[in-house]
Scaffold this active site. Structure first.
Site, PDB file in Angstrom:
ATOM      1  N   HIS A   9       0.916  -1.172  -0.096  1.00 45.06           N
ATOM      2  CA  HIS A   9      -0.085  -0.146  -0.102  1.00 45.06           C
ATOM      3  C   HIS A   9       0.936   1.402   0.101  1.00 45.06           C
ATOM      4  O   HIS A   9       2.063   1.125   0.192  1.00 45.06           O
ATOM      5  CB  HIS A   9      -0.884  -0.010   1.454  1.00 45.06           C
ATOM      6  CG  HIS A   9      -0.221   0.158   2.513  1.00 45.06           C
ATOM      7  ND1 HIS A   9       0.364  -0.956   3.330  1.00 45.06           N
ATOM      8  CD2 HIS A   9       0.079   1.285   3.341  1.00 45.06           C
ATOM      9  CE1 HIS A   9       0.847  -0.809   4.286  1.00 45.06           C
ATOM     10  NE2 HIS A   9       0.922   0.738   4.118  1.00 45.06           N
TER      11      HIS A   9
ATOM     12  N   HIS B 104       5.544   6.167  -0.846  1.00 45.49           N
ATOM     13  CA  HIS B 104       6.341   5.058  -1.453  1.00 45.49           C
ATOM     14  C   HIS B 104       5.596   3.967  -0.613  1.00 45.49           C
ATOM     15  O   HIS B 104       4.424   3.867  -0.205  1.00 45.49           O
ATOM     16  CB  HIS B 104       7.473   5.053  -0.397  1.00 45.49           C
ATOM     17  CG  HIS B 104       7.395   4.509   0.917  1.00 45.49           C
ATOM     18  ND1 HIS B 104       6.986   5.942   1.919  1.00 45.49           N
ATOM     19  CD2 HIS B 104       7.535   3.593   1.888  1.00 45.49           C
ATOM     20  CE1 HIS B 104       6.978   5.345   3.162  1.00 45.49           C
ATOM     21  NE2 HIS B 104       7.082   4.111   3.098  1.00 45.49           N
TER      22      HIS B 104
END
Length: 177
Positions: free
Chosen positions: A37, A121
């Site tokens: 995620h 990220h």
């Protein structure tokens, strides 16, 4: 108590591509598909009322869908030791804008504002005390790039910590408009 965070799930093809990279680093605890995620805001431990308030206020967040792509890899560490390796997400600004809106909404519920710098990220691996080959992995995948993908929703997730690492459950999904 509930351990919450707000995040985006990348599409299945992006997750599959990232899963294909995950090998060859000593001590790496690679993420599985369910764990991949892009965190928008870590909330942390809250009681039931705070969890309900967070879920409700996130419904007020308004932002347009954004197009992003996976771009490069990097690592986080402290005291000369690598804690995690990640795949970058670009462009940063549309996600940073969404992060700020989510942070502002959560602050209205009484939560503390986010103090850390935001870097979009996708965590690929986490490390305990032992790591090796990180530099080679980073060099080998420095040019990592994906086609652009659209983000049209984000979710509120609950994290459950266990012996095998964290598992995440979607609490509520919010559409961007």
């Amino acid at each position: 108590m509930h351990r919450l965070f707000v995040a985006i799930r990348p599409p299945a093809d992006i997750r599959s591509r990232l899963l294909g990279l995950m090998q060859g680093v000593k001590g790496a605890r690679w993420q599985d598909d369910e764990q991949l995620h892009i965190t928008l805001r870590f909330i942390g431990e809250v009681d039931g009322r705070q969890a309900e308030d967070a879920a409700a206020v996130l419904d007020s967040v308004r932002a347009s869908p954004v197009s992003v792509a996976v771009a490069g890899v990097g690592s986080f560490g402290s005291r000369g030791r690598t804690n995690a390796i990640w795949a970058g997400v670009r462009p940063h600004e549309p996600l940073a804008h969404l992060h700020r809106k989510i942070d502002q909404a959560l602050v209205r519920t009484g939560l503390e504002p986010e103090r850390r710098a935001y870097l979009p990220h996708i965590t690929l691996a986490r490390f305990g005390r032992e790591s090796g080959g990180v530099e080679a992995f980073l060099a080998d995948h420095a040019g990592l790039a994906s086609p652009p993908f659209e983000i049209a929703a984000f979710g509120l997730y609950e994290s459950h910590l266990g012996h095998e690492g964290a598992s995440y459950a979607l609490v509520q999904r919010y559409l961007l408009s």
